[in-house]
Design a protein around this motif. Structure first.
Motif, short mmCIF file in Angstrom:
data_model
loop_
_atom_site.label_atom_id
_atom_site.label_comp_id
_atom_site.label_asym_id
_atom_site.label_seq_id
_atom_site.Cartn_x
_atom_site.Cartn_y
_atom_site.Cartn_z
N PRO A 190 8.29 -32.24 -2.12
CA PRO A 190 9.27 -32.76 -3.09
C PRO A 190 10.66 -32.86 -2.48
CG PRO A 190 7.90 -31.05 -4.08
CD PRO A 190 7.62 -31.03 -2.61
N THR A 241 14.75 -32.89 -2.42
CA THR A 241 15.86 -32.20 -3.09
C THR A 241 17.15 -32.87 -2.64
OG1 THR A 241 16.27 -30.57 -1.33
CG2 THR A 241 14.54 -30.05 -2.93
N VAL A 270 9.76 -38.29 -4.24
CA VAL A 270 10.42 -38.22 -5.53
C VAL A 270 9.67 -39.08 -6.54
CG1 VAL A 270 12.70 -37.78 -4.56
CG2 VAL A 270 11.95 -40.13 -4.94
N ASN A 310 15.76 -34.01 -10.81
CA ASN A 310 14.82 -34.11 -9.69
C ASN A 310 14.07 -35.45 -9.72
OD1 ASN A 310 13.28 -33.62 -11.96
ND2 ASN A 310 12.05 -31.99 -11.05
N GLU A 311 14.72 -36.51 -10.22
CA GLU A 311 14.15 -37.84 -10.23
C GLU A 311 15.21 -38.83 -9.74
OE1 GLU A 311 12.95 -38.55 -14.19
OE2 GLU A 311 11.35 -37.05 -14.21
#
Length: 322
Positions: free
Chosen positions: A143, A145, A152, A167-168
């Motif tokens: 993922p 960051t 993502v 987090n998108e």
């Protein structure tokens, strides 16, 4: 493909981790093995039942002290097979953990087609921070960051509009949705301190108003009902003529009385020298007709000119019964 599961930690793997941590080291996962046999693993396992391919870890990182993310690519060209067992190997060849299911396969490897694997592996049976992942850098599906690259998810329009998810990523369409929702509201207000370029006096010394900004405009011009008095007439040019009808004020035969009545409507201070005041007035009285008596009305129109004081310069008259 991506799967989050909890494999069985082998006894051999626990021993290898113990030996590494006693030496002040971390146990390093370097390879993922794939097999095609279904079974129920136990901690006594040391290898897969039928290994088809062992591939190096492409990339990986720690998601938490007891959870790691691992990615790898099965790019072999051999025959097709169902992936029914997965093993994670340390750099000394020890099988650290193994996963399999008696009846459910994990994935299918087609011939000539790369199989992309991504695992979030929970290792709660091991000490915190005792496992590291060593990859060859071929692929990274961890993922993303704000501090590192990774995978993502695109935000939905609802997420973009709310603007609360961290987090998108947002597409150009999502940016438009967010902007329309937050900054282009049909009905909104601004506090006084957010308004720029305010004039220092009100109204400003020089300003204009568009037609749409003027309230209570009459529908016809001139309006069907209107009047003119000293609030509206400004005698700024000379000579000026103002017409006043005082016939309803009373009855008088003298122009001076009519002038007094007219100046009560249009004060003397509003006139300049050479201005004209045209006053219409009347005198109504009983007059003999030869057959008795009846009302007679004399109507006068006198023009006055201001020359210091007012003086009469012309008078016309009209008389009639009634």
């Amino acid at each position: 493909m991506s799967s989050a599961f909890k494999p069985v930690i082998t006894q051999a793997g626990i021993t290898a981790v113990f030996n590494a941590t006693n030496s002040g080291l971390e146990a390093n996962i370097v390879a993922v093995a794939l097999g095609d046999q279904s079974w129920s693993p136990t901690s006594a396992a040391t290898k897969l039942k039928q290994e088809k391919r062992r591939i190096p870890v492409g990339n990986g990182n720690k998601l938490s002290p007891n959870q790691i993310h691992i990615t790898a690519i099965e790019d072999g060209q051999q025959e097709a097979y169902w992936v029914r067992e997965v093993g994670f190997y340390l750099e000394d060849g020890t099988l650290l953990a193994v996963w399999s299911h008696p009846s459910q396969p994990l994935a299918y490897k087609a011939p000539g087609v790369d199989l992309l694997l991504a695992f979030d592996v929970a290792l709660s049976a091991l000490p915190s921070d005792s496992i590291n992942v060593i990859g060859n850098g071929t692929v990274n599906l961890s993922p993303a960051t704000t501090a590192k690259l990774g995978v993502v998810r695109f935000a939905t329009d609802t997420d973009a509009k709310a603007g609360a998810v961290n987090n998108e990523v947002v597409t150009p369409k999502g940016v438009r949705v967010h902007g329309d929702a937050r900054y282009a509201r049909v009905s909104h207000r601004h506090p006084w301190n957010e308004i720029d370029s305010k004039p220092s006096t009100y109204p400003p010394s020089g300003h204009r108003h568009t037609w749409t900004q003027i309230d209570s405009k009459p529908k016809t011009f001139p309006p069907s009902s209107h009047s003119h008095d000293d609030r509206y007439i400004r005698l700024t040019e000379v000579p000026r003529a103002v017409y006043v009808d005082v016939r309803t004020t009373g009855t008088t035969a003298t122009g001076s009385t009519a002038l007094t009545w007219a100046l009560a409507i249009h004060p003397n201070s509003g006139f300049n020298n050479n201005d004209h005041l045209v006053v219409k007035y009347r005198n109504r009285y009983v007059r003999g007709t030869g057959n008795g008596s009846a009302w007679w009305t004399d109507e006068y129109t006198t023009t006055f000119i201001k020359a210091g004081s007012w003086r009469s310069i012309a008078t016309s008259t009209n008389g009639f019964w009634g």
